[in-house]
Write a protein that holds these residues in place. Structure first.
Motif, PDB file in Angstrom:
ATOM      1  N   LEU A 354       3.196   1.526   2.082  1.00  0.00           N
ATOM      2  CA  LEU A 354       3.587   2.543   3.060  1.00  0.00           C
ATOM      3  C   LEU A 354       4.670   3.264   2.905  1.00  0.00           C
ATOM      4  O   LEU A 354       4.590   4.707   3.605  1.00  0.00           O
ATOM      5  CB  LEU A 354       3.196   2.132   4.558  1.00  0.00           C
ATOM      6  CG  LEU A 354       1.758   1.535   4.645  1.00  0.00           C
ATOM      7  CD1 LEU A 354       1.510   0.836   6.055  1.00  0.00           C
ATOM      8  CD2 LEU A 354       0.684   2.414   4.545  1.00  0.00           C
ATOM      9  N   SER A 355       5.617   2.557   2.457  1.00  0.00           N
ATOM     10  CA  SER A 355       6.994   3.400   2.316  1.00  0.00           C
ATOM     11  C   SER A 355       7.003   4.614   1.461  1.00  0.00           C
ATOM     12  O   SER A 355       7.878   5.389   1.575  1.00  0.00           O
ATOM     13  CB  SER A 355       8.047   2.353   2.001  1.00  0.00           C
ATOM     14  OG  SER A 355       7.818   1.947   0.578  1.00  0.00           O
ATOM     15  N   LEU A 356       6.188   4.827   0.448  1.00  0.00           N
ATOM     16  CA  LEU A 356       5.771   5.780  -0.506  1.00  0.00           C
ATOM     17  C   LEU A 356       4.902   6.817   0.252  1.00  0.00           C
ATOM     18  O   LEU A 356       4.725   7.974  -0.373  1.00  0.00           O
ATOM     19  CB  LEU A 356       5.142   5.217  -1.668  1.00  0.00           C
ATOM     20  CG  LEU A 356       6.129   4.285  -2.717  1.00  0.00           C
ATOM     21  CD1 LEU A 356       5.326   3.601  -3.804  1.00  0.00           C
ATOM     22  CD2 LEU A 356       7.532   4.689  -2.875  1.00  0.00           C
ATOM     23  N   LEU A 357       4.493   6.753   1.291  1.00  0.00           N
ATOM     24  CA  LEU A 357       3.361   7.671   2.047  1.00  0.00           C
ATOM     25  C   LEU A 357       3.998   8.221   3.168  1.00  0.00           C
ATOM     26  O   LEU A 357       4.441   7.535   4.179  1.00  0.00           O
ATOM     27  CB  LEU A 357       2.084   6.866   2.099  1.00  0.00           C
ATOM     28  CG  LEU A 357       1.409   6.327   0.801  1.00  0.00           C
ATOM     29  CD1 LEU A 357       0.264   5.252   1.217  1.00  0.00           C
ATOM     30  CD2 LEU A 357       0.778   7.531  -0.106  1.00  0.00           C
ATOM     31  N   LYS A 358       3.770   9.409   3.341  1.00  0.00           N
ATOM     32  CA  LYS A 358       4.070  10.212   4.443  1.00  0.00           C
ATOM     33  C   LYS A 358       2.958  10.295   5.223  1.00  0.00           C
ATOM     34  O   LYS A 358       1.779  10.663   4.798  1.00  0.00           O
ATOM     35  CB  LYS A 358       4.507  11.622   4.186  1.00  0.00           C
ATOM     36  CG  LYS A 358       5.951  11.734   3.317  1.00  0.00           C
ATOM     37  CD  LYS A 358       6.387  13.276   3.357  1.00  0.00           C
ATOM     38  CE  LYS A 358       5.542  14.116   2.720  1.00  0.00           C
ATOM     39  NZ  LYS A 358       6.011  15.432   2.462  1.00  0.00           N
ATOM     40  N   GLY A 359       3.179  10.058   6.609  1.00  0.00           N
ATOM     41  CA  GLY A 359       2.052  10.291   7.633  1.00  0.00           C
ATOM     42  C   GLY A 359       0.796   9.644   7.648  1.00  0.00           C
ATOM     43  O   GLY A 359      -0.213   9.731   8.094  1.00  0.00           O
ATOM     44  N   ILE A 360       1.257   8.184   6.826  1.00  0.00           N
ATOM     45  CA  ILE A 360       0.120   7.220   6.729  1.00  0.00           C
ATOM     46  C   ILE A 360       0.666   5.819   7.321  1.00  0.00           C
ATOM     47  O   ILE A 360       1.669   5.283   7.101  1.00  0.00           O
ATOM     48  CB  ILE A 360      -0.343   6.744   5.374  1.00  0.00           C
ATOM     49  CG1 ILE A 360      -0.775   7.954   4.637  1.00  0.00           C
ATOM     50  CG2 ILE A 360      -1.372   5.768   5.342  1.00  0.00           C
ATOM     51  CD1 ILE A 360      -1.967   8.779   5.084  1.00  0.00           C
ATOM     52  N   SER A 361      -0.252   5.458   8.698  1.00  0.00           N
ATOM     53  CA  SER A 361       0.719   4.522   9.484  1.00  0.00           C
ATOM     54  C   SER A 361      -0.008   2.975   8.992  1.00  0.00           C
ATOM     55  O   SER A 361       0.905   2.002   9.457  1.00  0.00           O
ATOM     56  CB  SER A 361       0.196   4.831  10.855  1.00  0.00           C
ATOM     57  OG  SER A 361      -1.399   4.740  11.125  1.00  0.00           O
ATOM     58  N   ASP A 362      -1.060   2.789   8.487  1.00  0.00           N
ATOM     59  CA  ASP A 362      -1.560   1.397   8.063  1.00  0.00           C
ATOM     60  C   ASP A 362      -2.853   1.572   7.248  1.00  0.00           C
ATOM     61  O   ASP A 362      -3.224   2.813   6.752  1.00  0.00           O
ATOM     62  CB  ASP A 362      -1.879   0.676   9.233  1.00  0.00           C
ATOM     63  CG  ASP A 362      -3.123   1.142  10.141  1.00  0.00           C
ATOM     64  OD1 ASP A 362      -3.667   2.350   9.640  1.00  0.00           O
ATOM     65  OD2 ASP A 362      -3.099   0.769  11.596  1.00  0.00           O
ATOM     66  N   ASP A 363      -3.437   0.626   6.863  1.00  0.00           N
ATOM     67  CA  ASP A 363      -4.540   0.654   5.910  1.00  0.00           C
ATOM     68  C   ASP A 363      -5.818   1.422   6.582  1.00  0.00           C
ATOM     69  O   ASP A 363      -6.515   2.070   5.549  1.00  0.00           O
ATOM     70  CB  ASP A 363      -4.989  -0.763   5.378  1.00  0.00           C
ATOM     71  CG  ASP A 363      -5.245  -1.754   6.687  1.00  0.00           C
ATOM     72  OD1 ASP A 363      -4.392  -1.670   7.797  1.00  0.00           O
ATOM     73  OD2 ASP A 363      -6.223  -2.380   6.610  1.00  0.00           O
ATOM     74  N   ILE A 364      -6.074   1.266   7.764  1.00  0.00           N
ATOM     75  CA  ILE A 364      -7.104   1.995   8.430  1.00  0.00           C
ATOM     76  C   ILE A 364      -6.846   3.591   8.263  1.00  0.00           C
ATOM     77  O   ILE A 364      -7.798   4.130   8.025  1.00  0.00           O
ATOM     78  CB  ILE A 364      -7.295   1.435   9.862  1.00  0.00           C
ATOM     79  CG1 ILE A 364      -7.774   0.107  10.049  1.00  0.00           C
ATOM     80  CG2 ILE A 364      -8.076   2.378  10.512  1.00  0.00           C
ATOM     81  CD1 ILE A 364      -7.824  -0.561  11.109  1.00  0.00           C
ATOM     82  N   ASP A 365      -5.801   3.822   8.650  1.00  0.00           N
ATOM     83  CA  ASP A 365      -5.411   5.184   8.533  1.00  0.00           C
ATOM     84  C   ASP A 365      -5.497   5.605   7.078  1.00  0.00           C
ATOM     85  O   ASP A 365      -5.847   6.814   6.944  1.00  0.00           O
ATOM     86  CB  ASP A 365      -3.746   5.281   9.132  1.00  0.00           C
ATOM     87  CG  ASP A 365      -3.401   6.798   9.513  1.00  0.00           C
ATOM     88  OD1 ASP A 365      -4.382   7.627   9.847  1.00  0.00           O
ATOM     89  OD2 ASP A 365      -2.140   7.159   9.108  1.00  0.00           O
ATOM     90  N   PHE A 366      -4.999   5.188   6.071  1.00  0.00           N
ATOM     91  CA  PHE A 366      -5.085   5.582   4.736  1.00  0.00           C
ATOM     92  C   PHE A 366      -6.592   5.669   4.579  1.00  0.00           C
ATOM     93  O   PHE A 366      -6.911   6.735   3.567  1.00  0.00           O
ATOM     94  CB  PHE A 366      -4.496   4.194   3.874  1.00  0.00           C
ATOM     95  CG  PHE A 366      -4.620   4.576   2.526  1.00  0.00           C
ATOM     96  CD1 PHE A 366      -3.489   5.305   1.933  1.00  0.00           C
ATOM     97  CD2 PHE A 366      -5.606   3.999   1.843  1.00  0.00           C
ATOM     98  CE1 PHE A 366      -3.586   5.339   0.320  1.00  0.00           C
ATOM     99  CE2 PHE A 366      -5.947   4.188   0.208  1.00  0.00           C
ATOM    100  CZ  PHE A 366      -4.870   4.869  -0.347  1.00  0.00           C
TER     101      PHE A 366
END
Length: 422
Positions: A354-366
């Motif tokens: 998740l540290s490489l992604l903006k605006g993604i909080s967790d696996d469900i959000d992804f």
């Protein structure tokens, strides 16, 4: 419609932050489908559900289809079957499984179930009693937790170790088990991890269970679907060490999940678990829970005995090809990593960074944002007990798999801190 998957017309956005963590896989995938953008003209590609029959490169053998057609047209199997299953079906299952064992199963050891899900329910029901607990793998198949909850059966989770090919953490099993532990569950070949356990590791599991005085429930619904270095070894091989309850079905190996034909088999050549009281309890439960259609049961002997090896070889080769495609494409998507290349079954677990992604909080959000933006469905890891992981099913035709993972790559690039053009 494409490949049996239909985009939801007029879909409305789902508040995925309210998604319960204890939903079934089908329930979560249904919410993901509902989150697809109805204005996206691309086809929806699902890498979430383990139903290979949705794709043209996976189909059952003509032997199975003809066997069912023959039993149905014979008009001999329109009535009720015995609740434990047709005698000829139980015999065929016992003979089929005995081919890989150092002892012979009796037809009385085999019970016919409505898919492996019912076999799971039977196993947990006959073991349940006040105060006992069962050890389940994490990640694992959530139906076990749901069945245990209905039976007031306490669940304790042991971890599988990604860096060791998702082997069982036997030290954790030792620390979790107590005098009230009745069983541990292993899934081999693994769902959701794609692992295939070695003979040596399975033997250690059996010896641990014997020492701690509980039985092993072996979920082998993906039995023989192995394409890596490790060959499939049925847990029943170790039935002389500790009693094994083997659960399986036609669904994956024969590509017929909708036929709902499974089995519950007692591997206990020393009769340390199997006794008249236990068998009577099992039979009574089957009296109330019902089983698969009689004409499907009647087709089983012909299916098990007449299916040619070339059919299985083709399925295995296709799965190996798609697993390779999956792993190679994952290497191009820097926000997900695969700790262990799948060696069997139809799915693989990959870890989110998740540290490489903006605006993604967790696996469900992804997964919800991926569904909305790219019309690609994958399963959040929380559904199988692993937060900030995802499960990807590779039992998909190669072109669809490449397209879907290409869209996941675009999604990553769009949400990356280092945005690049897709």
């Amino acid at each position: 419609m494409d490949n049996g998957i239909k985009k939801c017309d007029g879909a409305q956005e789902v508040d995925h932050h309210q998604t319960p963590r204890n939903m079934t896989i089908k329930g979560i995938l249904g919410l993901l489908m509902a989150n697809v953008d109805a204005d996206d003209k691309r086809r929806v590609i699902s890498l979430g559900m383990g139903d290979p029959s949705a794709y043209s490169c996976f189909h059952t053998t003509a032997v199975a289809e003809q066997a069912v057609a023959d039993t149905l047209s014979s008009q001999k199997f329109n009535g009720y079957a015995p609740t434990v299953g047709l005698p000829q079906t139980r015999t065929a299952i016992a003979e089929y499984l005995s081919c890989d064992l150092p002892y012979k199963l009796s037809p009385d050891d085999a019970f016919v179930t409505a898919g492996c899900t019912q076999a799971i329910d039977v196993a947990l029901t006959i073991l349940a009693r006040p105060g006992v607990n069962i050890l389940l793998p994490r990640p694992g198949f959530p139906i076990y937790e749901l069945c245990a909850a209905f039976r007031n059966l306490e669940v304790r989770h042991f971890d599988l170790i990604p860096e060791k090919g998702w082997e069982v953490d036997l030290d954790a099993v030792e620390s979790l088990a107590d005098s009230n532990t009745v069983a541990m569950v292993i899934i081999n070949p693994g769902n959701p991890c794609g692992n295939v356990y070695t003979y040596q590791h399975l033997k250690k599991i059996a010896e641990t269970a014997k020492r701690l005085k509980f039985i092993v429930i072996a979920d082998e619904v993906y039995g023989h679907l192995a394409f890596g270095d490790n060959t499939f070894v049925p847990m029943g091989v170790f039935g002389s060490i500790v009693p094994i309850l083997t659960l399986g079905s036609l669904s994956k190996r024969w590509i017929v999940p909708g036929w709902r034909l499974g089995w519950f088999v007692i591997n206990d050549p020393c009769s340390t678990f199997k006794n008249p009281k236990v068998i009577e309890r099992i039979k009574k439960y089957f009296d109330i829970c019902g089983g698969p259609a009689t004409f499907i049961q009647a087709a089983v002997p012909h299916i098990l005995q007449q299916t040619e090896e070339v059919f299985f070889t083709k399925t295995i080769n296709t799965l190996k090809q798609t697993a390779d495609i999956c792993c190679n494409k994952i290497k191009e998507i820097h926000c997900i990593t695969c700790p262990h290349k799948p060696q069997g079954s139809m799915a693989v677990m990959v870890k989110l960074n998740l540290s490489l992604l903006k605006g993604i909080s967790d696996d469900i959000d992804f997964c919800f944002k991926l569904a909305k933006e790219e019309s690609v469905i994958i399963l959040p890891g929380i559904a199988v007990g692993m937060e900030n992981w995802v499960r990807i099913t590779f039992a998909v035709d190669p072109s669809s798999l490449e397209e879907a993972l290409g869209r996941v790559k675009c999604f990553y690039q769009r949400h990356s801190y280092r945005q690049t053009e897709c």
